[in-house]
Design an enzyme around this catalytic site. Sequence first.
Site, PDB file in Angstrom:
ATOM      1  N   ASP A 307     -10.939 -12.501-134.658  1.00  0.00           N
ATOM      2  CA  ASP A 307     -10.558 -11.942-133.356  1.00  0.00           C
ATOM      3  C   ASP A 307     -11.559 -12.301-132.270  1.00  0.00           C
ATOM      4  O   ASP A 307     -11.327 -11.997-131.097  1.00  0.00           O
ATOM      5  CB  ASP A 307     -10.434 -10.417-133.462  1.00  0.00           C
ATOM      6  CG  ASP A 307      -8.978  -9.963-133.424  1.00  0.00           C
ATOM      7  OD1 ASP A 307      -8.088 -10.823-133.448  1.00  0.00           O
ATOM      8  OD2 ASP A 307      -8.748  -8.739-133.383  1.00  0.00           O
ATOM      9  N   ASP A 354     -13.851  -6.527-145.637  1.00  0.00           N
ATOM     10  CA  ASP A 354     -14.616  -6.591-144.391  1.00  0.00           C
ATOM     11  C   ASP A 354     -15.548  -7.787-144.473  1.00  0.00           C
ATOM     12  O   ASP A 354     -16.004  -8.169-145.559  1.00  0.00           O
ATOM     13  CB  ASP A 354     -15.409  -5.301-144.186  1.00  0.00           C
ATOM     14  CG  ASP A 354     -14.527  -4.171-143.675  1.00  0.00           C
ATOM     15  OD1 ASP A 354     -13.381  -4.449-143.285  1.00  0.00           O
ATOM     16  OD2 ASP A 354     -14.976  -3.011-143.696  1.00  0.00           O
ATOM     17  N   ASP A 356     -18.524  -8.475-144.160  1.00  0.00           N
ATOM     18  CA  ASP A 356     -19.829  -8.411-144.811  1.00  0.00           C
ATOM     19  C   ASP A 356     -19.731  -7.988-146.273  1.00  0.00           C
ATOM     20  O   ASP A 356     -20.745  -7.898-146.961  1.00  0.00           O
ATOM     21  CB  ASP A 356     -20.747  -7.434-144.077  1.00  0.00           C
ATOM     22  CG  ASP A 356     -20.186  -6.017-144.064  1.00  0.00           C
ATOM     23  OD1 ASP A 356     -19.099  -5.842-143.495  1.00  0.00           O
ATOM     24  OD2 ASP A 356     -20.813  -5.113-144.632  1.00  0.00           O
ATOM     25  N   ASP A 451      -6.685   2.718-141.932  1.00  0.00           N
ATOM     26  CA  ASP A 451      -6.622   2.602-143.388  1.00  0.00           C
ATOM     27  C   ASP A 451      -6.033   3.855-144.035  1.00  0.00           C
ATOM     28  O   ASP A 451      -5.059   3.782-144.788  1.00  0.00           O
ATOM     29  CB  ASP A 451      -8.008   2.281-143.957  1.00  0.00           C
ATOM     30  CG  ASP A 451      -9.123   3.053-143.265  1.00  0.00           C
ATOM     31  OD1 ASP A 451      -8.824   4.072-142.605  1.00  0.00           O
ATOM     32  OD2 ASP A 451     -10.296   2.656-143.385  1.00  0.00           O
TER      33      ASP A 451
END
Length: 857
Positions: A307, A354, A356, A451
């Site tokens: 994004d 995610d 990381d 979520d």
Amino acid sequence: MMLTEHWRQWRRQATRGSSIVHLLIIYAHALLVNDQQPLRGSHSKYSFHYWFPQINVNHLRPLDPIRMVIQLLWLMLFKGPSELPDNTVATQSRFRRSVTHYKNKALMRYKSLRRLLLPIKRWQRRISKKTIALSAEITWAGGWVLYLTLAVILIGLGLIITIPMATGAQVIMLLAFWSVAMWVRDIPGRIPMMLMMIISITVSTRYIWWRVTHTLNWDSGLNLTLGLLLLAAELYAWTILILGYIQTAWPLQRKVAQLPADTSLWPSVDVYIPTYNEPLHVVRNTILAAQQIEWPQEKLNIYVLDDGKRADFKAFCAEVGVGYLIRPNNYHAKAGNLNHALTQTSGEYITIFDCDHIPTRSFLQLTVGWFLRDPKLALLQTPHHFFSPDPFEKNLNLFRSRPNEGELFYGLIQDGNDLWNASFFCGSCAVLKRGPLEEVGGIAVETVTEDAHTALKLHRRGYSSAYLNIPQAAGLATETLAAHIGQRMRWARGMAQIFRIDNPLRGKGLNWGQRLCYLNAMLYFLNGLPRLIFLTAPLAFLLLGSYLVFAPAIMIAAYALPHIIHANLTNSRTQGRFRNSFWAEMYETVLAWYIFRPTTVALFAPHKGKFNVTAKGGLTERSFFDWKISVPYVVLVAMSFTGLGFGIWRLAYGPEDQFLTVILNLLWVFYNLIILGGAVAVAEEARQVRVAHRIAVQRPTHVLTKGGHRYHATLVDYSEHGVALTIKYPHALAIDEVFQFTLTAGERPVSFRARVISVRDQSVGAILLLNTLEEQRNFVGATFSRADAWLGWRDADNLDQPIRSLREVVAIGLRGYQRMAKQFVPFLEPIFVHFQTLWLWLTTLLPQRPGSRGELL
């Protein structure tokens, strides 16, 4: 007199009395006998140091006899016989066997009490063996018998809860409850734990009933208003307590479901790695690890969802050969990014990490099997595991020594949710089935906790969820307290939004277990206001003279203390591996002011608020005190100290009939000050100069030097930039020397080059020399993405010890006041340093767990 004559005399005395004094003499004798040197410093169960870890036999202190007596009393009253050493071991000396024998004899009375619980344990085993068979054989009439039995039990509990009692009778009844709870707390199994929960619920509900019916002052407007505020906070805490018991009463502990041997039957999977403003060095390892997931390559597609629309990301994805997706706008933040990817891909299943969170190569093989076993399964979540310290662990220097803030949710609560088919989607480290996800309109965009809301929608449609409590990915925790609070504010706002616009208590599709699990998750994030009320409630009496609880102090103690004690005892039993006692209050205090505002706004205006991205991969180049974050804590500290001063004045000059009430409120203020001090301590950010966090391991390896020498070595830590090794031969490597070391990636050995930057005896620190993309991929495969990379990270033996936890929290609170004094009034800092020293000294008088190192922190 000869040693044997001394021993015979003391043994006769111990035989006649078996008293604490005689045991003390025996242990003191162990310190003086020259031929018992192996006892000194030993951690064997047959050693003195094992049972008295706070006493150094080589350097005795004046108060060590007092410490010894206190420890003996505690061992006799609270430590079970199973923890005592076996006095029949033939290899032990006669002296050691005799000491153990008399210690066991002194505990005989306690053993006899424990034997009273044997019928309960037999009943527990019988029930566990026959539950399934009995459930299949219950007839219609048998069902009515069961319901009648439950009704009688509930009526009995109702009478216990509501019947009025005098103070003496109340104390006797609660002492009986406490005795039962103390007896069963160390008995393994679910039945004793359920008994503790029932006792806790009974005692707490009796307290709430008494508060509602006997403690409100209807004749005073101020007293009534403030009293109702405190009562509302207590009702909230009582509700959370009971919902928490329901949620965690019986964790499912799901095992891995095997995949078919024929890989052609395995489904296709799309791996999504969403990113917005994170640097490439944070995302790189996640991409490289995702490529090494062991899955048929023709059925595995990896996509980076950028994004941020960054050229370096696009170039890196092209270089490594993964998909790169962008969209024309950034609507709905992460949820919109994922939904756009759904329209561009076609895999049967979606896996989200995610950017990381680095997955292990076994991630899909351990998770997808459940989807093939259960056609209604739409979501499987795994834990969020972090290899870097969160702000509490970093700023308090507690990384991996205590359970972190998220451990309770991922270690216990999600497992408990799984029993009720209510496991939540947590945004990462999860697998979702495309069909059901598209059926509910994709990832939810109505709230900022997309979520959990997505999971709620799936459950409403009748789909199942699952939780596999095996860490199969690891990432970076929030790095500063400000970032941590910002992340929790988003979670709190989102849960309040769901509570308003899609309340789990209303609507179709959910069973009652799911409704209660979702309700507890949402109500928990409304704890900001109740926590602030608890922090300020005693000030109403000390500063304003207002009685929030309109009752005699002795009655308040008789009802409130058992409620608090049983709640803490039971939570220590159920949550002890995942959160230590008294730490929840500190976590909640740090967040209280900051989540109070967004949750209040979301309850009245649920569509306000926006998604905020948590920054990762940054540096803290110097330690500093976060003034902006700490302002609410400092204000509350100032108010509490003011109340403390007024309370001391009331003790000296106030009415005598208020003495006990003042004492209770002062104790409350003292406790609040300890917790607030902990919040202040966390607000001082510790220095962090490493972008790449070191991960501690113990893995064998081989080192090959340029000169051809080969050494056995152990890899003790690693990061994406460097490694640390221990080599048996000191100074085997020199500074700036380049060497090779070997690790295994899966089943194949791979070698890496490194340059030495530090040498200390057998320890070597080195910088990795990974010059090609293939070398970087191999290193990730041999370290971060190993199938067992994060197994064993949790210490299964790290059980809660309430006394130790209280000592730690008090010490942290004092450290916070020292840091505050350093900022405001530096000349007062030595006073708090002395207070810390005094507290550490006083805690050495308290009992300690056998086998511990006798250290506070």
